[in-house]
Write a protein that holds these residues in place. Structure first.
Motif, short mmCIF file in Angstrom:
data_model
loop_
_atom_site.label_atom_id
_atom_site.label_comp_id
_atom_site.label_asym_id
_atom_site.label_seq_id
_atom_site.Cartn_x
_atom_site.Cartn_y
_atom_site.Cartn_z
N LEU A 116 0.83 -1.20 0.00
CA LEU A 116 0.00 0.00 0.00
C LEU A 116 0.87 1.25 0.00
CD1 LEU A 116 -2.69 -1.06 2.61
CD2 LEU A 116 -3.16 -0.36 0.26
N PRO A 117 0.38 2.34 -0.59
CA PRO A 117 1.13 3.59 -0.50
C PRO A 117 1.08 4.14 0.92
CG PRO A 117 -1.00 3.98 -1.51
CD PRO A 117 -0.87 2.49 -1.35
N PRO A 118 2.03 4.99 1.28
CA PRO A 118 1.99 5.60 2.60
C PRO A 118 0.80 6.54 2.74
CG PRO A 118 3.71 6.60 1.28
CD PRO A 118 3.20 5.43 0.50
N PHE A 131 -10.84 -3.06 0.94
CA PHE A 131 -10.49 -4.42 0.53
C PHE A 131 -9.09 -4.81 1.01
CE2 PHE A 131 -13.50 -2.85 -2.72
CZ PHE A 131 -14.53 -3.74 -2.48
N PRO A 132 -8.86 -4.78 2.31
CA PRO A 132 -7.51 -5.07 2.82
C PRO A 132 -7.02 -6.47 2.48
CG PRO A 132 -9.12 -5.04 4.61
CD PRO A 132 -9.82 -4.51 3.40
N THR A 136 -4.22 -4.13 -3.60
CA THR A 136 -3.52 -3.53 -4.74
C THR A 136 -3.44 -4.50 -5.93
OG1 THR A 136 -1.37 -4.29 -3.88
CG2 THR A 136 -2.10 -2.08 -3.23
N PRO A 137 -4.58 -5.01 -6.41
CA PRO A 137 -4.51 -5.96 -7.53
C PRO A 137 -3.94 -5.32 -8.77
CG PRO A 137 -6.76 -5.25 -7.16
CD PRO A 137 -5.96 -4.72 -6.02
N GLY A 138 -3.24 -6.14 -9.57
CA GLY A 138 -2.72 -5.69 -10.85
C GLY A 138 -3.72 -5.91 -11.96
N THR A 139 -3.26 -5.77 -13.19
CA THR A 139 -4.14 -5.83 -14.35
C THR A 139 -4.85 -7.17 -14.47
OG1 THR A 139 -2.81 -4.21 -15.55
CG2 THR A 139 -4.20 -5.67 -16.87
N ALA A 140 -4.12 -8.26 -14.36
CA ALA A 140 -4.73 -9.59 -14.53
C ALA A 140 -5.79 -9.84 -13.47
CB ALA A 140 -3.66 -10.67 -14.49
#
Length: 352
Positions: A116-118, A131-132, A136-140
């Motif tokens: 996660l970003p700060p 959605f912890p 951070t889901p990627g494209t797929a």
């Protein structure tokens, strides 16, 4: 620039600016509705390659006369919603226009951020992530989630109407960042000196990418399309970045984002922590028209076109104020404009 509602097969490589507004908004005001969400088509012969899928992309493709069946790949510069919001509709509606024997359309974009970003230093009380369990889901993974959300619709059509599944018609994949460059999503999201690396190639085009500076999102990419007759480079969202200059070196056409920082300060002036955090984000993550000209000049781009315009309702004078400083052609395209590029297209790119 020319405007079109139908695109015949043309030997010249060209860009169609499907949507030229940036930001997760439906822009309102005097010019409301004149610029759709960010999406750009690169056309080579009878094939199309899409960069980003902002709001209205399916309608804009239809208005441009670009059939979904001509699409070979979709490239996502980053996973902010204004660049991906109509990816689901592209797949859910577009699959009906694809032949059974057509190769799956590739969707190529950032992978899982990995962290996660700060929290912004303006926060009074640190917010909790949504959605912890998978923040951070990627494209797929994102594409899989989008299709899963429509499972009721899809299973009705697959089982009852014997329709295809979009999972058979589209193939989403994450870009692999080269090893050994020092990338880290928080500590070093845009390493200096990144050499452009290939993310796609077929017999008509080679697509290379680099990491650009758009904190806090990571990774964020710019893409370059090289054809037998010329090249076009698309910045994605970025602050001024040497990696982009390197990617765009001697490109025929650079499409670069632009933001009106005066508008940012007027819009959020006098606000609380959220407004101040918004100012912080925009100023560290985006590029003014003047800065975009500097980047184009440094890269030796033959033409610069400003797009991903924020605000999407600004008068043209805001963007054109920097034109005199540009060493190449300077463009502020509207939606559905056609920008030929390359050696056999030079006469087609003129200052707007």
């Amino acid at each position: 620039m020319t405007h079109t509602t139908s695109l015949p097969v043309d030997p010249r490589p060209r860009v169609v600016t499907l949507g030229t507004a940036g930001g997760p908004r439906w822009w309102s005001g005097e010019d409301a509705g004149k610029r759709a969400g960010i999406a750009t088509a690169v056309l080579v012969g009878d094939r199309a390659y899409l960069v980003d899928a902002g709001h209205g992309v399916g309608r804009q493709l239809n208005l441009a006369g670009i059939p979904i069946s001509s699409l070979r790949a979709v490239f996502l510069t980053h996973l902010h919603s204004d660049h991906t919001v109509d990816l689901a509709s592209l797949a859910l509606f577009g699959m009906f226009a694809l032949a059974e024997d057509q190769p799956a359309i590739r969707i190529v974009g950032p992978g899982d951020r990995g962290a996660l970003p700060p929290v912004a230093p303006r926060a009074v009380v640190p917010p909790s992530p949504v959605f912890p369990e998978q923040p951070t889901p990627g494209t797929a993974a994102m594409f899989q989630h989008l299709m899963a959300a429509h499972a009721t619709d899809l299973n009705d059509r697959v089982l009852d109407a014997l329709r295809p599944s979009p999972l058979d018609r589209f193939r989403a994949e994450d870009i692999r960042i080269p090893e050994g460059i020092g990338y880290h999503p928080n500590d070093n999201p845009t390493p200096d000196g990144v050499q452009p690396f290939e993310v796609y190639a077929d017999e008509l085009v080679t697509v290379t990418a680099t990491l650009v500076r758009h904190p806090p999102i990571a990774p964020a990419f710019a893409f370059r399309f090289d054809t037998a007759h010329g090249s076009a480079t698309i910045s994605g969202d970025t602050a001024p970045c040497e990696n982009l200059v390197r990617l765009a070196r001697d490109t025929d056409l650079l499409l670069h984002e632009a933001i009106d920082f005066d508008w940012v300060h007027r819009t959020y002036a006098g606000g609380g922590p959220t407004a101040q955090a918004s100012i912080d984000h925009h100023t560290k993550s985006h590029t003014s028209p003047e800065q975009a000209v500097d980047i184009a000049n440094a890269a030796g781009a033959r033409a610069l076109a400003l797009h991903h315009l924020v605000p999407g309702t600004a008068p043209r004078s805001v963007w054109e104020a920097a034109a005199a400083r540009c060493r190449g052609a300077f463009l502020v395209p509207d939606d559905l404009d056609v920008l030929p590029f390359g050696a056999i297209s030079r006469e087609g790119v003129v200052a707007s």
